[in-house]
Structures are given as structure tokens and as C-alpha cells.
Design a protein around this motif. Sequence first.
Motif, PDB file in Angstrom:
ATOM      1  N   LYS A 185       0.824  -1.213   0.000  1.00 14.88           N
ATOM      2  CA  LYS A 185       0.000   0.000   0.000  1.00 14.88           C
ATOM      3  C   LYS A 185       0.855   1.258   0.000  1.00 14.88           C
ATOM      4  N   THR A 186       1.878   1.293   0.835  1.00 15.20           N
ATOM      5  CA  THR A 186       2.733   2.473   0.933  1.00 15.20           C
ATOM      6  C   THR A 186       3.425   2.770  -0.387  1.00 15.20           C
ATOM      7  N   LYS A 187       4.036   1.742  -0.988  1.00 12.82           N
ATOM      8  CA  LYS A 187       4.755   1.920  -2.249  1.00 12.82           C
ATOM      9  C   LYS A 187       3.789   2.281  -3.381  1.00 12.82           C
ATOM     10  N   TRP A 188       2.633   1.612  -3.411  1.00 11.56           N
ATOM     11  CA  TRP A 188       1.639   1.852  -4.468  1.00 11.56           C
ATOM     12  C   TRP A 188       1.152   3.294  -4.402  1.00 11.56           C
ATOM     13  N   ILE A 231      14.239 -14.485  -8.166  1.00 11.56           N
ATOM     14  CA  ILE A 231      13.639 -13.201  -7.836  1.00 11.56           C
ATOM     15  C   ILE A 231      12.200 -13.153  -8.349  1.00 11.56           C
ATOM     16  N   HIS A 232      11.299 -12.790  -7.461  1.00  9.27           N
ATOM     17  CA  HIS A 232       9.882 -12.655  -7.783  1.00  9.27           C
ATOM     18  C   HIS A 232       9.514 -11.180  -7.593  1.00  9.27           C
ATOM     19  N   THR A 233       9.045 -10.542  -8.651  1.00  9.02           N
ATOM     20  CA  THR A 233       8.850  -9.095  -8.650  1.00  9.02           C
ATOM     21  C   THR A 233       7.385  -8.731  -8.479  1.00  9.02           C
ATOM     22  N   VAL A 234       7.123  -7.717  -7.648  1.00  5.42           N
ATOM     23  CA  VAL A 234       5.784  -7.172  -7.470  1.00  5.42           C
ATOM     24  C   VAL A 234       5.751  -5.814  -8.153  1.00  5.42           C
ATOM     25  N   LEU A 235       4.860  -5.671  -9.141  1.00  8.28           N
ATOM     26  CA  LEU A 235       4.744  -4.458  -9.941  1.00  8.28           C
ATOM     27  C   LEU A 235       3.389  -3.807  -9.714  1.00  8.28           C
ATOM     28  N   VAL A 236       3.307  -2.493  -9.914  1.00  7.79           N
ATOM     29  CA  VAL A 236       1.991  -1.878 -10.020  1.00  7.79           C
ATOM     30  C   VAL A 236       1.370  -2.331 -11.339  1.00  7.79           C
ATOM     31  N   ASN A 237       0.074  -2.469 -11.367  1.00 13.60           N
ATOM     32  CA  ASN A 237      -0.626  -2.611 -12.643  1.00 13.60           C
ATOM     33  C   ASN A 237      -0.926  -1.192 -13.115  1.00 13.60           C
ATOM     34  N   VAL A 238      -0.295  -0.763 -14.194  1.00 13.83           N
ATOM     35  CA  VAL A 238      -0.414   0.638 -14.611  1.00 13.83           C
ATOM     36  C   VAL A 238      -1.812   0.967 -15.158  1.00 13.83           C
ATOM     37  N   SER A 239      -2.617  -0.074 -15.407  1.00 14.84           N
ATOM     38  CA  SER A 239      -4.029   0.119 -15.782  1.00 14.84           C
ATOM     39  C   SER A 239      -4.887  -0.585 -14.737  1.00 14.84           C
ATOM     40  N   PRO A 240      -4.944  -0.039 -13.531  1.00 12.19           N
ATOM     41  CA  PRO A 240      -5.546  -0.784 -12.415  1.00 12.19           C
ATOM     42  C   PRO A 240      -7.063  -0.880 -12.486  1.00 12.19           C
ATOM     43  N   ILE A 241      -7.576  -1.992 -12.000  1.00 11.55           N
ATOM     44  CA  ILE A 241      -9.015  -2.171 -11.843  1.00 11.55           C
ATOM     45  C   ILE A 241      -9.490  -1.423 -10.605  1.00 11.55           C
ATOM     46  N   SER A 242      -8.678  -1.459  -9.566  1.00 10.40           N
ATOM     47  CA  SER A 242      -9.041  -0.823  -8.304  1.00 10.40           C
ATOM     48  C   SER A 242      -7.759  -0.371  -7.603  1.00 10.40           C
ATOM     49  N   ARG A 243      -7.900   0.344  -6.518  1.00  8.39           N
ATOM     50  CA  ARG A 243      -6.740   0.813  -5.775  1.00  8.39           C
ATOM     51  C   ARG A 243      -5.936  -0.391  -5.256  1.00  8.39           C
ATOM     52  N   TYR A 244      -4.649  -0.332  -5.395  1.00 12.52           N
ATOM     53  CA  TYR A 244      -3.674  -1.339  -4.973  1.00 12.52           C
ATOM     54  C   TYR A 244      -3.614  -2.559  -5.886  1.00 12.52           C
ATOM     55  N   HIS A 245      -4.299  -2.513  -7.020  1.00 12.95           N
ATOM     56  CA  HIS A 245      -4.198  -3.598  -7.997  1.00 12.95           C
ATOM     57  C   HIS A 245      -2.751  -3.686  -8.476  1.00 12.95           C
ATOM     58  N   SER A 246      -2.127  -4.822  -8.240  1.00 10.52           N
ATOM     59  CA  SER A 246      -0.712  -5.022  -8.548  1.00 10.52           C
ATOM     60  C   SER A 246      -0.515  -6.391  -9.188  1.00 10.52           C
ATOM     61  N   LEU A 247       0.707  -6.668  -9.584  1.00  7.33           N
ATOM     62  CA  LEU A 247       1.045  -7.928 -10.244  1.00  7.33           C
ATOM     63  C   LEU A 247       2.206  -8.597  -9.524  1.00  7.33           C
ATOM     64  N   LEU A 248       2.073  -9.881  -9.281  1.00  2.00           N
ATOM     65  CA  LEU A 248       3.158 -10.704  -8.754  1.00  2.00           C
ATOM     66  C   LEU A 248       3.694 -11.539  -9.911  1.00  2.00           C
ATOM     67  N   CYS A 249       4.972 -11.331 -10.231  1.00  2.01           N
ATOM     68  CA  CYS A 249       5.593 -12.009 -11.369  1.00  2.01           C
ATOM     69  C   CYS A 249       6.647 -12.992 -10.859  1.00  2.01           C
ATOM     70  N   PRO A 250       6.280 -14.262 -10.693  1.00  2.06           N
ATOM     71  CA  PRO A 250       7.240 -15.239 -10.176  1.00  2.06           C
ATOM     72  C   PRO A 250       8.379 -15.485 -11.173  1.00  2.06           C
ATOM     73  N   SER A 251       9.602 -15.568 -10.634  1.00  7.46           N
ATOM     74  CA  SER A 251      10.778 -15.880 -11.463  1.00  7.46           C
ATOM     75  C   SER A 251      10.780 -15.047 -12.736  1.00  7.46           C
ATOM     76  N   VAL A 252      10.631 -13.743 -12.577  1.00  6.86           N
ATOM     77  CA  VAL A 252      10.335 -12.873 -13.717  1.00  6.86           C
ATOM     78  C   VAL A 252      11.402 -12.940 -14.802  1.00  6.86           C
ATOM     79  N   SER A 253      12.654 -13.100 -14.436  1.00  7.25           N
ATOM     80  CA  SER A 253      13.724 -13.086 -15.437  1.00  7.25           C
ATOM     81  C   SER A 253      13.777 -14.370 -16.260  1.00  7.25           C
TER      82      SER A 253
END
Length: 310
Positions: free
Chosen positions: A15-18, A95-117
Motif C-alpha cells: 500500500k505504501t509503495k503503491w 527473484i519474484h517481482t511485485v509491480l503496479v498494474n499501470v491500468s488498475p481495476i481498483s486501488r492497490y491492484h498489482s502484479l506478482l511475477c514469479p521468477s520474472v527473469s
Amino acid sequence: MYKLNNLTNFTSLLKTKWDEIHNETDIFRYKIDGVEERIVDGKYFLQLNPDRRSKRRTPEEMTSISQPFDEKKFHFNKVSTKEILFSLEGRDGDIHTVLVNVSPISRYHSLLCPSVSRCLPQVVTPDSLNIVVQVMFQVEDRDVRIGFNSICGFASVNHLHYHIFVEEKTLHIETVKWQHFKWEMYLLDDELSVPAFCFKIKQDSSGQTLQQAWKVLKYFLEKSIAHNILFTKRGLGDDELYLIVWPRRNTCGAKQLSAFNVAMLELSGWFPIYDEEDFKNVQAKDLEAELVKWKRDDFKSICENIKCIL
């Protein structure tokens, strides 16, 4: 960088980062402020979000449930570093990355990308299921849900990712009564427009239950059955969570931003609405008519086949 197995403030950190990115940068394609909401028939949760239809990235065209990753198309290793909320390091150093969803459905909508690389396609894996379960058992409250849309199940990017939502309202799927099916697996086939399976995962025996869930999901992949997944702790103790899976009719081609795209959220009872007139006038029968379009005719035979593999 945070350790996956030692993250005690996941929700507050997200929440803080978002909020920082949302309020202080132009990373988002539109702002999420003062979203109108409506409850239909006491169970369907509607949110008006017209910007998502007009301003989001064009979804990728996908035709096969196991479509290979394509480096030339959009993927999450191409995003700006400003979109990264934080990263989680697994025991193996992955490394598993948590990103903002730049086209969010709602507040704090984010993405968890496992083993992103590793550039994995949008195909569920045992490792990624385990990562999500680890995260869910570390969230501080029950407002967090994590979901997955398969290819041909309205996924819009072919790079392995799960959606993170924070919502204080209880979803319809979280109020239903489940019938025991086998082991820690339950079934709902009468109340829902699209029937679902549910796994009740306890923290001290999560590995065993996840093995059962993986057998079912592997069967779906082998049979090219599109599916949507929801992880939720709502209505359970701190050491329990539900993994809900809907086998559903397959889509084909690019995701169309029409009135209703029935994916994980809609199957749960949460409908993002893009048109103001639809938002004001839609009734429960309209929503249920759209949901039932995605019900598989062979659900009973799927149940019988799954009994044999568990």
C-alpha cells in the motif's frame, strides 16, 4: 529486496509503495480516485472504471493455452523500473517481482511475477503456486486476494503473472457453501453460474494439498481447458486459505474490452464496468446470463476424470 519467507508486512509495504507511485509519478495510465461502486442483488459487486477500456495497453492475441513465451512481444522485463513496488528473493535465489498494474481495476491492484527473469509463459506452475501460498500466509489481513487468468481464460499478457487485489468487501464466491469432493478438495456445481473446485489449504500441510491442486491444473493444461484461479483467506483462520479454480470455456484471440470480460474477478462476483449506463442499469439476471456463457458443458465428466487422478 525482501526474503520471501520472512516478509511480515506485505500489505502495508504494498500500500505504501503503491500510493507513492500513484500520487507522485505519472507511471499510471490513469488515476484511481473516487471510483463509483454498486451492489446488485446483495451479492454482485460493481465498480465503474471507464478509463480502463480507453487507456490500457492493447491485450496480446493468444490462441493456445500453452502458447510459448515470445520475447518480441510485451513482457514484464520491459517495464520501467519505476513500476516495481519491491522484489522477493526465494530460497533458491530466484527473484519474484511485485509491480503496479499501470491500468488498475481498483486501488492497490498489482502484479506478482514469479521468477520474472526466466521469461515463463502465462502457464501455471507448481513453483508459482507455492510462491503465492507463501505470500498469502504472510499478508496481515483478509482483504488481500491473489488471482490468475490462464491463456484462453482472458489473460492479456503471455508472461507468468498473478493479480493482487486489496478489497474490504466480501466477494460472493467467499459466501457459498462447498460440498466435499475428495481429500482437501471441495465442489460447488449448483449455486454458481460457472461451477468451481476449491482446495482448503492449511499452513502446516500446504505442500500435500498443493500437490492435489497441481494434478487438477496439470489435467486442465493437458486437455487445453482454460481456467481461472482465486486465492483468498476471507472467512478462514490465519493458518488457512482457499484456492478456488474454475474450468471454463476457452476464449480465442485478443481480449476484447467489452462490457463484460468474464475472468477470475467476474467469476468471484466482482465486475469492473466500463460504461456508465451499464453500471447504472445492469441487473443480476444480466450478469448471470453473461457468466453462464462460459460454463463448460462437460463439467460432470471433468469431475469424474479428476476423481480418477487424485
